[in-house]
Each structure stands twice: as C-alpha cells, then as structure tokens.
Scaffold this motif. Structure first.
Motif, PDB file in Angstrom:
ATOM      1  N   ALA A 154       0.675  -1.378  -0.099  1.00  0.00           N
ATOM      2  CA  ALA A 154       0.136   0.038  -0.011  1.00  0.00           C
ATOM      3  C   ALA A 154       0.865   1.281  -0.043  1.00  0.00           C
ATOM      4  CB  ALA A 154      -0.984  -0.088   1.277  1.00  0.00           C
ATOM      5  N   ASN A 155       2.150   1.121   0.324  1.00  0.00           N
ATOM      6  CA  ASN A 155       3.058   2.274   0.552  1.00  0.00           C
ATOM      7  C   ASN A 155       3.619   2.504  -0.903  1.00  0.00           C
ATOM      8  OD1 ASN A 155       3.036   3.281   3.273  1.00  0.00           O
ATOM      9  ND2 ASN A 155       3.623   0.692   3.486  1.00  0.00           N
ATOM     10  N   TYR A 156       3.646   1.484  -1.868  1.00  0.00           N
ATOM     11  CA  TYR A 156       4.044   1.787  -3.266  1.00  0.00           C
ATOM     12  C   TYR A 156       3.044   1.598  -4.374  1.00  0.00           C
ATOM     13  CZ  TYR A 156       8.214   0.656  -0.430  1.00  0.00           C
ATOM     14  OH  TYR A 156       9.339   0.762   0.251  1.00  0.00           O
ATOM     15  N   PRO A 157       2.127   2.371  -4.406  1.00  0.00           N
ATOM     16  CA  PRO A 157       0.978   2.434  -5.627  1.00  0.00           C
ATOM     17  C   PRO A 157       1.631   2.528  -6.927  1.00  0.00           C
ATOM     18  CG  PRO A 157       1.089   4.444  -4.382  1.00  0.00           C
ATOM     19  CD  PRO A 157       1.888   3.655  -3.637  1.00  0.00           C
ATOM     20  N   GLY A 158       1.052   1.695  -7.601  1.00  0.00           N
ATOM     21  CA  GLY A 158       1.525   1.602  -9.003  1.00  0.00           C
ATOM     22  C   GLY A 158       2.946   0.870  -9.302  1.00  0.00           C
ATOM     23  N   GLN A 159       3.648   0.526  -8.030  1.00  0.00           N
ATOM     24  CA  GLN A 159       4.955   0.074  -8.165  1.00  0.00           C
ATOM     25  C   GLN A 159       4.958  -1.400  -7.362  1.00  0.00           C
ATOM     26  OE1 GLN A 159       7.539   2.842  -6.535  1.00  0.00           O
ATOM     27  NE2 GLN A 159       7.292   4.153  -8.205  1.00  0.00           N
ATOM     28  N   GLU A 160       3.963  -1.977  -7.243  1.00  0.00           N
ATOM     29  CA  GLU A 160       3.801  -3.159  -6.544  1.00  0.00           C
ATOM     30  C   GLU A 160       4.818  -4.371  -7.006  1.00  0.00           C
ATOM     31  OE1 GLU A 160       1.316  -1.451  -7.560  1.00  0.00           O
ATOM     32  OE2 GLU A 160      -0.236  -1.186  -6.311  1.00  0.00           O
ATOM     33  N   GLU A 161       4.935  -4.463  -8.611  1.00  0.00           N
ATOM     34  CA  GLU A 161       5.644  -5.406  -9.068  1.00  0.00           C
ATOM     35  C   GLU A 161       7.180  -5.427  -8.610  1.00  0.00           C
ATOM     36  OE1 GLU A 161       3.273  -4.089 -10.586  1.00  0.00           O
ATOM     37  OE2 GLU A 161       1.732  -5.935 -11.185  1.00  0.00           O
ATOM     38  N   ILE A 162       7.579  -3.908  -8.691  1.00  0.00           N
ATOM     39  CA  ILE A 162       9.041  -3.839  -8.646  1.00  0.00           C
ATOM     40  C   ILE A 162       8.966  -4.060  -6.980  1.00  0.00           C
ATOM     41  CG2 ILE A 162      10.558  -1.689  -8.164  1.00  0.00           C
ATOM     42  CD1 ILE A 162       9.145  -0.465 -10.631  1.00  0.00           C
ATOM     43  N   MET A 175       5.974 -14.877  -5.646  1.00  0.00           N
ATOM     44  CA  MET A 175       4.955 -13.807  -5.504  1.00  0.00           C
ATOM     45  C   MET A 175       4.468 -12.771  -6.514  1.00  0.00           C
ATOM     46  SD  MET A 175       6.169 -12.448  -1.569  1.00  0.00           S
ATOM     47  CE  MET A 175       7.564 -11.249  -2.464  1.00  0.00           C
ATOM     48  N   ALA A 176       3.232 -12.656  -6.871  1.00  0.00           N
ATOM     49  CA  ALA A 176       2.822 -11.779  -7.927  1.00  0.00           C
ATOM     50  C   ALA A 176       1.285 -11.316  -7.815  1.00  0.00           C
ATOM     51  CB  ALA A 176       2.818 -12.623  -8.906  1.00  0.00           C
ATOM     52  N   MET A 177       1.177 -10.449  -8.477  1.00  0.00           N
ATOM     53  CA  MET A 177      -0.130  -9.632  -8.422  1.00  0.00           C
ATOM     54  C   MET A 177      -0.741 -10.006  -9.756  1.00  0.00           C
ATOM     55  SD  MET A 177      -0.363  -7.631  -5.587  1.00  0.00           S
ATOM     56  CE  MET A 177      -1.661  -6.531  -6.172  1.00  0.00           C
ATOM     57  N   ALA A 218      -4.533 -12.845  -1.244  1.00  0.00           N
ATOM     58  CA  ALA A 218      -5.015 -11.647  -0.807  1.00  0.00           C
ATOM     59  C   ALA A 218      -5.577 -10.422  -1.438  1.00  0.00           C
ATOM     60  CB  ALA A 218      -4.015 -11.175   0.370  1.00  0.00           C
ATOM     61  N   PRO A 219      -6.693 -10.218  -1.430  1.00  0.00           N
ATOM     62  CA  PRO A 219      -7.171  -9.154  -2.481  1.00  0.00           C
ATOM     63  C   PRO A 219      -6.363  -7.906  -2.173  1.00  0.00           C
ATOM     64  CG  PRO A 219      -8.756  -9.546  -0.630  1.00  0.00           C
ATOM     65  CD  PRO A 219      -7.932 -10.501  -0.635  1.00  0.00           C
ATOM     66  N   SER A 220      -6.035  -7.120  -3.329  1.00  0.00           N
ATOM     67  CA  SER A 220      -5.278  -5.967  -3.078  1.00  0.00           C
ATOM     68  C   SER A 220      -6.058  -4.714  -2.893  1.00  0.00           C
ATOM     69  CB  SER A 220      -4.622  -5.648  -4.703  1.00  0.00           C
ATOM     70  OG  SER A 220      -3.896  -4.366  -4.493  1.00  0.00           O
ATOM     71  N   GLN A 221      -5.232  -3.850  -1.889  1.00  0.00           N
ATOM     72  CA  GLN A 221      -5.900  -2.749  -1.305  1.00  0.00           C
ATOM     73  C   GLN A 221      -5.754  -1.504  -2.297  1.00  0.00           C
ATOM     74  OE1 GLN A 221      -4.364  -2.060   2.542  1.00  0.00           O
ATOM     75  NE2 GLN A 221      -4.840  -3.856   3.517  1.00  0.00           N
ATOM     76  N   ASN A 222      -4.917  -1.707  -3.107  1.00  0.00           N
ATOM     77  CA  ASN A 222      -4.527  -0.546  -4.275  1.00  0.00           C
ATOM     78  C   ASN A 222      -5.162  -0.921  -5.380  1.00  0.00           C
ATOM     79  OD1 ASN A 222      -2.749   0.367  -2.067  1.00  0.00           O
ATOM     80  ND2 ASN A 222      -1.002  -0.167  -3.176  1.00  0.00           N
ATOM     81  N   ARG A 223      -5.434  -1.961  -6.017  1.00  0.00           N
ATOM     82  CA  ARG A 223      -5.981  -1.939  -7.286  1.00  0.00           C
ATOM     83  C   ARG A 223      -7.134  -2.928  -7.029  1.00  0.00           C
ATOM     84  NH1 ARG A 223      -0.961  -4.079 -11.102  1.00  0.00           N
ATOM     85  NH2 ARG A 223       0.493  -2.277 -10.945  1.00  0.00           N
ATOM     86  N   SER A 224      -8.229  -2.577  -7.602  1.00  0.00           N
ATOM     87  CA  SER A 224      -9.413  -3.112  -7.482  1.00  0.00           C
ATOM     88  C   SER A 224      -9.263  -4.284  -8.555  1.00  0.00           C
ATOM     89  CB  SER A 224     -10.679  -2.350  -7.975  1.00  0.00           C
ATOM     90  OG  SER A 224     -11.726  -3.231  -7.839  1.00  0.00           O
ATOM     91  N   LEU A 228      -3.082 -10.383  -4.550  1.00  0.00           N
ATOM     92  CA  LEU A 228      -1.743 -10.906  -4.207  1.00  0.00           C
ATOM     93  C   LEU A 228      -1.645 -12.231  -4.075  1.00  0.00           C
ATOM     94  CD1 LEU A 228       1.241 -10.380  -3.521  1.00  0.00           C
ATOM     95  CD2 LEU A 228       0.574  -9.770  -1.214  1.00  0.00           C
ATOM     96  N   MET A 229      -0.785 -13.064  -4.967  1.00  0.00           N
ATOM     97  CA  MET A 229      -0.721 -14.447  -4.787  1.00  0.00           C
ATOM     98  C   MET A 229       0.623 -14.880  -4.253  1.00  0.00           C
ATOM     99  SD  MET A 229      -0.977 -17.510  -7.526  1.00  0.00           S
ATOM    100  CE  MET A 229       0.668 -17.343  -8.307  1.00  0.00           C
ATOM    101  N   LEU A 230       0.728 -15.480  -3.015  1.00  0.00           N
ATOM    102  CA  LEU A 230       1.962 -15.943  -2.418  1.00  0.00           C
ATOM    103  C   LEU A 230       2.118 -17.432  -2.519  1.00  0.00           C
ATOM    104  CD1 LEU A 230       1.819 -13.774   1.089  1.00  0.00           C
ATOM    105  CD2 LEU A 230       2.683 -13.161  -1.075  1.00  0.00           C
ATOM    106  N   GLY A 231       3.156 -17.775  -3.083  1.00  0.00           N
ATOM    107  CA  GLY A 231       3.113 -19.332  -3.386  1.00  0.00           C
ATOM    108  C   GLY A 231       2.787 -19.798  -4.910  1.00  0.00           C
ATOM    109  N   PRO A 232       2.800 -21.024  -4.968  1.00  0.00           N
ATOM    110  CA  PRO A 232       2.768 -21.994  -3.894  1.00  0.00           C
ATOM    111  C   PRO A 232       4.250 -22.397  -3.498  1.00  0.00           C
ATOM    112  CG  PRO A 232       2.614 -23.204  -6.027  1.00  0.00           C
ATOM    113  CD  PRO A 232       2.564 -21.488  -6.395  1.00  0.00           C
ATOM    114  N   PHE A 233       4.055 -22.623  -2.133  1.00  0.00           N
ATOM    115  CA  PHE A 233       5.384 -23.054  -1.312  1.00  0.00           C
ATOM    116  C   PHE A 233       5.044 -24.361  -0.664  1.00  0.00           C
ATOM    117  CE2 PHE A 233       2.917 -19.968   1.242  1.00  0.00           C
ATOM    118  CZ  PHE A 233       2.642 -20.689   2.395  1.00  0.00           C
TER     119      PHE A 233
END
Length: 544
Positions: A154-162, A175-177, A218-224, A228-233
C-alpha cells in the motif's frame, strides 16, 4: 558330535557378528536420517520464518515509537506468537548467524517442539531485534504474512511488481499480483476472496504428485480486481520413517543373503579341509584338499597339500632307505659270516689271521656305510638352522687341494679359483659339498680332475670335471637319488654307496642353489656344475 557343534558354533558366531553389524549400521542409518530430518526442518523453518518475519520487521520499523507496543500486541494475535522488541540478543550468535542477521534473514534456535526466532529491526536511531517463539509456520502465520505484505504494498502504489521483486530474495517462493479472473479457486473460495478475505488453498506441487503445497490469495488494497498471490510453497514433509524401516528390513534381508553366500563358501572350504585332515589321520597320504583361491583358506589348503606331499616323500624315502640299507648290509654281513666259517674251519694260524684282516675290512666297511646312512637320514629329515658367515673360498679350495694331494690318488687334481673370493656360507657344508664332488670325480677319473670356482655376478659357479667314462645322458638325473650307482659306467669296484651325491644335492638346496651334470668338453668325462648365491637369504623352504 562335539566337533560338529564347535564348527557350527563358529559359524553361528560369524553370522551373529554380521547380523549385529548390519543392525548397528541400520541403527546408525536411522540416527542419520533423524539428524537429516532435523536439519531439513531447521532450514525450512529459517526459510519460512524469514518470509514471514522480514516483512514483519519492516512493518515494525514503519510504526511510530508510541504505537509500536500496541502494534506488536495486534501482530502477536494475528501471528499467534508473542512478538517482542529487544535491544540485545539473549544468545551468542555464530559468525554465520551474524551474517544472516546483517543481511536481513532470521536466526532460528530450535529447542524441543518450538523455535526461538530472531531478526534484526532497523529502527531509527538504534539497533533492535524482533524475537518470538513459535511451534511452526502454518496457515495462520501465512495469513498474517499476507496482511503485512498488503500493508507494505500500500506504500508503493503503481509499483507493486517492483516492490515484490525487491522483497523476493527474502521469501523463497513466488509472489505476484494477478487478476482476480485468473485465480483458480472453487466457488466458495472465490466468494470469500471477493469479500476481501484472505484465502489459503492447499494442493500439490505441479512437479510432484506427493508433495503438499500451500498458496495464499489476498485481495489488493490499491488495485481493484487484483490479487496478491503468495506461493505455492512446499509444506515441510519429514522423511517417512515407515519407508525407512521397510528399506532397512529389505536391505537387512539382502545383506544377510549375501553374507550367507560368502560365509557358506567359506564353510564349504573349511569342511573340505576337515575331510582331508580326517583322511590323513586315517593314514591316506594321497588325500589332497580340493580348495582353490588366494584367500587365507586357499593358502592354508595349499600349505596342507605341500605338507602332505612332503610327509609322503619322507615316508617313501624312509621306505626306500630301509630297503636300500637292508640290501647294502647283506653283502658285508654275508662276507662276515663266510669269513667266520672259514676261520672256524681253518687249522692254519696264518690263514686265520688273514681271515681276521678281511673281517676287519668288512667291519670298517659297515661302519662307513652306517655313517653315510646316518648322515643322509639326518640331512633328509629337516633343514638345520644355517648361520651364514663370510667364507674365504680361495682358502677353502686350497685346503681341499692339500687334503686330496695327501691321499696320493692316481688321478691329479687341479684347482682354479678367483683370488680373494669371499662369500656368505657355512664352511662345514661347503667343504662337504666340494669334497664329495672332487672325491667322486677322483674315483672315476683316469688321470685328471679339474675343480674351477668363479664368481658370476651375485652367484658363484663351481665346475668339477674328470676324464673318466662320464655319465650317460639318460641317467644324469638319477645319480642324485640315494643308493644310485650306475653299474655300466661306474661299477661297484670303485667303491661308494650311492649316498654322496644325494647329500650334495640336499646341501645345495639349502644354499638356494642348483646342481646338474653334463659332459666335460675339455676332459671328456663327467662335469658337475653347481651354482648358488653369494649371499643366500636363508629362507629356503624345508618342505621341498
């Protein structure tokens, strides 16, 4: 019966020893696998705790000083583990652990069923550490980590991938959006995700159908419409000990079969040796152990066969000696009996004195024969302890020359020897060999006998030649056998009992040398050639 029990008890001990060894190896294997499981668990805990608590430490560092305590309480409830900020570590970290802390990774100290986790927190103006104690990283900790990652993004709007790429070295799993439309969840999970809930999905890794994995959405708070997908691990899966036990049992079975095959062959060889010894004990000297191989049993069987052959040769030689002695004794005994009868029936005193002189000669002949027989029997039975010492062969050949000249034989002896020829030998036996060869040559020579002694590298060579009738080629090997006299060339009138050359052959064997006879090219008669080392080793086998 007792012998059979003892034999079996030996092999029971061997089998038992092998079994104990295999069991010990299996136990060590179990301990090793247990240690490997602990190491794998340690590495898994460090990797997953870094993924959870690195982002937690970043979140702590972002909080204002007056809000950190309250935030830590909420985070502790979320993670289900007590979180504390400390100014100094309660442990003495190793060099490797200090390096991990400096790079932003966690340090895990496992004690029992729980682990103490430490991570450095770069707070403004001071260095602190975040610590917790947790039993393991599971679903609740994954949900908490997803919350912390969403707060960070949420502190990096528009730069989530970076930002995700920046954090990826501390995560160890993808990890990916991604768009909500590409999320592969069942209807229930998708509804919960659309209601802004964090969803945890369990499944299997695509690379393995037996390894469980977990994925957090986890649903993103910045982008409707973004998730956010973590894994699979991969979830931690200890090595299955039941499989290890089965593998150990199978390995034990095959190792036992292999050990039985090896020891059974060993047992067959020992049984064969026992059967051979039994036959020998019953007097069958033709028995031989039919055991091959270069192992200890094979060498023992070879030694036993050599010993049996040697004993048989000794007994055969003893039998031949007895027969030959009885034959040799008949002639002088018959002459003694005849002389005594003649003396008893003769009225002439002078004739009786002549008969007494003949009887005395026969007695001397018997004494000489007995001496030769005793000497041969002594030398034939065993090998004496030879003490090789420096021997001046030049002086010894001169002594033989003087002794021969004193006998005033019709034939003349000529000695040819290298100057200052010194070798390692035993004077008594060396003198006996050369004297016997020279005496034998003088007995059959017409006019000349020649004894030549030369050094040839590490060997000395003796040639004894005469100008007598020689020895037929067909009989040249037989003359070294006891009581051998060739009537066609060397008649009984020349004297001797056929033991001298047998004695010579035995002593030459002790000297680790060889002897043979051929024809002299210069004198025309027999030529004996003896060759032996300048420095014998003294290890010549007594069984040959």
């Amino acid at each position: 019966m007792l012998r059979a029990f003892r034999t079996k008890s030996i092999f029971v001990g061997i089998y038992g020893g092998i079994l104990l060894t295999v069991v010990a190896v299996s136990f060590l294997t179990y301990i090793t696998m247990h240690w490997m499981n602990n190491q794998r668990a340690q590495e898994y805990t460090e990797r997953m705790s870094t993924a959870v608590f690195h982002i937690t430490a970043i979140a702590v560092a972002r909080q204002k000083a007056e809000q950190r305590a309250l935030w830590l309480q909420d985070a502790s409830l979320l993670i289900d583990a007590p979180l504390q900020l400390i100014s100094a570590l309660p442990i003495s970290p190793t060099g490797h652990e200090e390096e991990r802390l400096a790079q932003g990774y966690t340090v895990v100290r496992t004690m029992g069923d729980a682990s103490d986790i430490y991570i450095r927190v770069p707070l403004p103006g001071k260095l602190s550490y975040l610590t917790t104690r947790i039993a393991g990283i599971g679903e609740q900790q994954a949900r908490a980590a997803a919350n912390f990652y969403l707060e960070d993004l949420a502190n990096y709007p528009g730069q989530e991938e970076i930002r995700l790429k920046t954090l990826s070295p501390f995560v160890g799993f993808p990890m990916a959006m991604i768009p909500l439309s590409k999320v592969r969840l069942d209807r229930d999970q998708r509804i919960r995700l659309e209601q802004d809930e964090i969803v945890v999905s369990f499944g299997e890794l695509s690379s393995s159908a037996t390894r469980s994995a977990m994925t957090v959405y986890a649903p993103s708070q910045n982008r409707s419409g973004q998730v956010l997908m973590l894994g699979p691990f991969e979830l931690f899966d200890p090595l299955p000990f039941q499989h290890l036990v089965i593998a150990c049992v199978i390995a034990l079975f095959f190792i036992t079969l292999g050990a039985y095959w090896v020891i059974h062959n060993f047992e067959i060889k020992v049984v064969s040796l026992g059967a051979t010894v039994q036959r020998l004990r019953e007097g069958d000297l033709t028995a031989r152990a039919d055991v091959s191989g270069s192992d200890e049993i094979g060498r023992l069987a070879e030694t036993l066969n050599q010993m049996t052959a040697h004993i048989k040769r000794l007994l055969d030689s003893q039998r031949e000696l007895t027969q030959a002695v009885s034959h040799e004794l008949r002639t002088p005994l018959a002459r003694l009996r005849f002389g005594m009868e003649m003396m008893a029936g003769s009225p002439d005193e002078e004739d009786r004195f002549q008969q007494l002189e003949l009887l005395d000669e026969d007695i001397n002949q018997l004494n000489q024969l007995i001496d030769e027989i005793l000497t041969y029997a002594t030398l034939q039975q065993s090998r004496p302890q030879l003490s090789f010492e420096p021997l001046d062969m030049t002086a010894l050949m001169g002594r033989i020359q003087r002794e021969t000249d004193a006998l005033r034989k019709p034939a003349k002896l000529t000695v040819i020897v290298d100057d200052d020829l010194v070798i390692q030998s035993v004077e008594r036996y060396a003198h006996r060999v050369i004297q016997n060869l020279v005496g034998n040559a003088l007995r059959y020579a017409n006019h000349d006998v020649r004894a030549t002694l030369r050094r040839d590298g590490d060997y000395v060579v003796l040639w004894v030649e005469d100008d007598g009738p020689g020895i037929p080629e067909a009989h040249r090997e037989r003359i070294f056998e006891p009581f051998t006299r060739l009537d066609d060339s060397r008649t009984r009138s020349t004297g001797g009992y056929g033991l001298g050359l047998s004695i010579v052959s035995r002593i030459v064997h002790w000297f680790e040398g060889t002897i043979y006879v051929d024809q002299s090219h210069q004198l025309g008669g027999a030529r004996f050639i003896m060759r032996w080392p300048v420095s014998p080793t003294g290890k010549q086998s007594a069984l040959t």
